[in-house]
Design a protein around this motif. Structure first.
Motif, PDB file in Angstrom:
ATOM      1  N   TYR A 164      -0.905   8.513  -1.510  1.00  0.00           N
ATOM      2  CA  TYR A 164      -0.765   9.383  -2.663  1.00  0.00           C
ATOM      3  C   TYR A 164      -1.007  10.825  -2.226  1.00  0.00           C
ATOM      4  CZ  TYR A 164      -1.807  11.732  -7.023  1.00  0.00           C
ATOM      5  OH  TYR A 164      -1.811  12.618  -8.060  1.00  0.00           O
ATOM      6  N   GLU A 217      -1.479  14.552  -3.669  1.00  0.00           N
ATOM      7  CA  GLU A 217      -1.774  15.230  -4.924  1.00  0.00           C
ATOM      8  C   GLU A 217      -0.834  16.400  -5.184  1.00  0.00           C
ATOM      9  OE1 GLU A 217      -5.839  16.416  -4.948  1.00  0.00           O
ATOM     10  OE2 GLU A 217      -6.549  14.415  -4.438  1.00  0.00           O
ATOM     11  N   GLN A 260       0.845  -1.193   0.000  1.00  0.00           N
ATOM     12  CA  GLN A 260       0.000   0.000   0.000  1.00  0.00           C
ATOM     13  C   GLN A 260       0.880   1.242   0.000  1.00  0.00           C
ATOM     14  OE1 GLN A 260      -3.311  -0.035  -0.129  1.00  0.00           O
ATOM     15  NE2 GLN A 260      -3.513  -2.242   0.021  1.00  0.00           N
ATOM     16  N   SER A 261       0.388   2.292  -0.612  1.00  0.00           N
ATOM     17  CA  SER A 261       1.133   3.548  -0.596  1.00  0.00           C
ATOM     18  C   SER A 261       0.160   4.711  -0.470  1.00  0.00           C
ATOM     19  CB  SER A 261       1.982   3.703  -1.853  1.00  0.00           C
ATOM     20  OG  SER A 261       1.144   3.797  -2.982  1.00  0.00           O
TER      21      SER A 261
END
Length: 103
Positions: free
Chosen positions: A43, A45, A40-41
């Protein structure tokens, strides 16, 4: 004789230091035990969502060194450290709540 403001700033700075160390130790526990999924990572924006917390972290570390070198004797450093540490604590707690479902 010390002023009441000095005593309050000293207590608040020490409390912020202890809470910050506990939160960072909590994150290091999960990092070294490997209890998280690395697939999992998160993010982000915007690049500023990463840059500004890093700057805040280095600011807190710098102020922590200054406060500890002066042994909580400078009122201004105590208040600056307490304010910046509180912002970093809030950010870390918000980041942990975002990352908790990934664990």
């Amino acid at each position: 004789m010390t002023s009441k403001n000095h005593t309050i700033s000293k207590i608040i700075a020490k409390a912020c230091l202890r809470v910050l160390v506990l939160l960072l130790a909590f994150s290091l526990y999960f990092f070294f035990t490997g209890d998280f999924k690395q697939t999992q990572s998160l993010y982000f924006e915007n690049k500023s969502a990463v840059i500004f917390p890093i700057l805040l972290f280095f600011t807190v570390i710098t102020l922590m060194v200054l406060v500890l070198q002066n042994k909580f004797s400078k009122i201004d450093f105590n208040w600056f450290f307490a304010l910046s540490a509180l912002f970093l604590i809030v950010y870390i707690v918000l980041l942990y709540t975002r990352m908790y479902p990934l664990l």
